[in-house]
Design a protein around this motif. Structure first.
Motif, PDB file in Angstrom:
ATOM      1  N   SER A 184       5.700 -30.352  41.112  1.00  0.00           N
ATOM      2  CA  SER A 184       6.449 -31.597  40.893  1.00  0.00           C
ATOM      3  C   SER A 184       5.607 -32.815  41.258  1.00  0.00           C
ATOM      4  O   SER A 184       5.648 -33.840  40.567  1.00  0.00           O
ATOM      5  CB  SER A 184       7.735 -31.591  41.715  1.00  0.00           C
ATOM      6  N   ILE A 185       4.840 -32.710  42.324  1.00  0.00           N
ATOM      7  CA  ILE A 185       3.949 -33.807  42.706  1.00  0.00           C
ATOM      8  C   ILE A 185       2.872 -34.005  41.637  1.00  0.00           C
ATOM      9  O   ILE A 185       2.583 -35.131  41.237  1.00  0.00           O
ATOM     10  CB  ILE A 185       3.334 -33.544  44.096  1.00  0.00           C
ATOM     11  N   ALA A 186       2.297 -32.913  41.161  1.00  0.00           N
ATOM     12  CA  ALA A 186       1.275 -33.008  40.114  1.00  0.00           C
ATOM     13  C   ALA A 186       1.856 -33.606  38.832  1.00  0.00           C
ATOM     14  O   ALA A 186       1.191 -34.408  38.163  1.00  0.00           O
ATOM     15  CB  ALA A 186       0.689 -31.624  39.829  1.00  0.00           C
ATOM     16  N   ARG A 187       3.082 -33.252  38.500  1.00  0.00           N
ATOM     17  CA  ARG A 187       3.736 -33.788  37.302  1.00  0.00           C
ATOM     18  C   ARG A 187       3.909 -35.303  37.430  1.00  0.00           C
ATOM     19  O   ARG A 187       3.671 -36.057  36.493  1.00  0.00           O
ATOM     20  CB  ARG A 187       5.090 -33.105  37.094  1.00  0.00           C
ATOM     21  N   HIS A 188       4.329 -35.765  38.614  1.00  0.00           N
ATOM     22  CA  HIS A 188       4.492 -37.208  38.810  1.00  0.00           C
ATOM     23  C   HIS A 188       3.145 -37.923  38.778  1.00  0.00           C
ATOM     24  O   HIS A 188       3.026 -39.006  38.213  1.00  0.00           O
ATOM     25  CB  HIS A 188       5.214 -37.510  40.129  1.00  0.00           C
ATOM     26  N   LYS A 189       2.115 -37.322  39.359  1.00  0.00           N
ATOM     27  CA  LYS A 189       0.780 -37.933  39.328  1.00  0.00           C
ATOM     28  C   LYS A 189       0.285 -38.100  37.891  1.00  0.00           C
ATOM     29  O   LYS A 189      -0.262 -39.151  37.529  1.00  0.00           O
ATOM     30  CB  LYS A 189      -0.233 -37.082  40.107  1.00  0.00           C
ATOM     31  N   ARG A 190       0.468 -37.062  37.062  1.00  0.00           N
ATOM     32  CA  ARG A 190       0.042 -37.152  35.660  1.00  0.00           C
ATOM     33  C   ARG A 190       0.825 -38.229  34.915  1.00  0.00           C
ATOM     34  O   ARG A 190       0.249 -38.990  34.122  1.00  0.00           O
ATOM     35  CB  ARG A 190       0.217 -35.802  34.964  1.00  0.00           C
ATOM     36  N   ALA A 191       2.117 -38.321  35.167  1.00  0.00           N
ATOM     37  CA  ALA A 191       2.939 -39.332  34.504  1.00  0.00           C
ATOM     38  C   ALA A 191       2.498 -40.727  34.925  1.00  0.00           C
ATOM     39  O   ALA A 191       2.400 -41.633  34.092  1.00  0.00           O
ATOM     40  CB  ALA A 191       4.412 -39.104  34.830  1.00  0.00           C
TER      41      ALA A 191
ATOM     42  N   PHE B 298       7.651 -44.795  26.794  1.00  0.00           N
ATOM     43  CA  PHE B 298       7.732 -43.362  27.057  1.00  0.00           C
ATOM     44  C   PHE B 298       7.146 -43.009  28.410  1.00  0.00           C
ATOM     45  O   PHE B 298       7.753 -42.268  29.181  1.00  0.00           O
ATOM     46  CB  PHE B 298       7.012 -42.560  25.966  1.00  0.00           C
ATOM     47  N   PHE B 299       5.954 -43.520  28.747  1.00  0.00           N
ATOM     48  CA  PHE B 299       5.304 -43.175  30.013  1.00  0.00           C
ATOM     49  C   PHE B 299       6.092 -43.694  31.216  1.00  0.00           C
ATOM     50  O   PHE B 299       6.143 -43.043  32.254  1.00  0.00           O
ATOM     51  CB  PHE B 299       3.863 -43.666  30.052  1.00  0.00           C
ATOM     52  N   ARG B 300       6.712 -44.871  31.097  1.00  0.00           N
ATOM     53  CA  ARG B 300       7.546 -45.376  32.189  1.00  0.00           C
ATOM     54  C   ARG B 300       8.751 -44.467  32.403  1.00  0.00           C
ATOM     55  O   ARG B 300       9.123 -44.159  33.534  1.00  0.00           O
ATOM     56  CB  ARG B 300       8.000 -46.799  31.900  1.00  0.00           C
ATOM     57  N   TRP B 301       9.384 -44.059  31.285  1.00  0.00           N
ATOM     58  CA  TRP B 301      10.526 -43.151  31.380  1.00  0.00           C
ATOM     59  C   TRP B 301      10.100 -41.810  31.980  1.00  0.00           C
ATOM     60  O   TRP B 301      10.783 -41.276  32.844  1.00  0.00           O
ATOM     61  CB  TRP B 301      11.132 -42.930  29.990  1.00  0.00           C
TER      62      TRP B 301
END
Length: 121
Positions: free
Chosen positions: A17-24, A49-52
């Motif tokens: 989940s942390i990695a997913r947020h970092k990529r976003a 899209f990226f903000r969402w």
């Protein structure tokens, strides 16, 4: 439990989940940079899209309950870093939900945060 396809159960871990947020976040930051390319007209919808995506990844991280004290520490440290990096990102409801999910590990986290460390430890 969520299912990947129909065969394998999947539990989202704190690290994923942390990695997913970092990529976003990296995607949003890269899209916000001004560019002189021919793809400028795609930049605005991509930024939306990226903000969402970043907001969704952060909200999923906030509500995710840690499985153990190590995951609780990872979550706490990462959320503190997110708040320091961009104070406008988390809202009061998100912070309250994060505190609720970390409540079972309160003693361990308090001990971790109160340690005095010398430069050579």
């Amino acid at each position: 439990m969520k299912m990947i396809g129909c065969l394998f159960p999947h539990r989202r871990t704190m690290a994923s989940s942390i990695a997913r947020h970092k990529r976003a976040r990296q995607g949003r930051v890269a899209t916000e940079e001004p560019s002189a390319s021919a793809w400028k007209f795609v930049r605005c919808p991509a930024l939306i899209f990226f903000r969402w995506h970043e907001k969704r990844a952060l909200s999923n991280l906030i509500v995710l309950a840690p499985a153990n004290a190590d995951e609780a520490r990872q979550k706490l440290v990462y959320l503190i870093a997110v708040m320091v990096a961009d104070p406008a990102t988390p809202d009061a409801i998100g912070i309250a939900n994060a505190i609720k999910s970390l409540k079972p590990f309160e003693a361990t986290l308090a001990h971790c945060l109160s340690k005095r460390r010398t430069p050579f430890q």
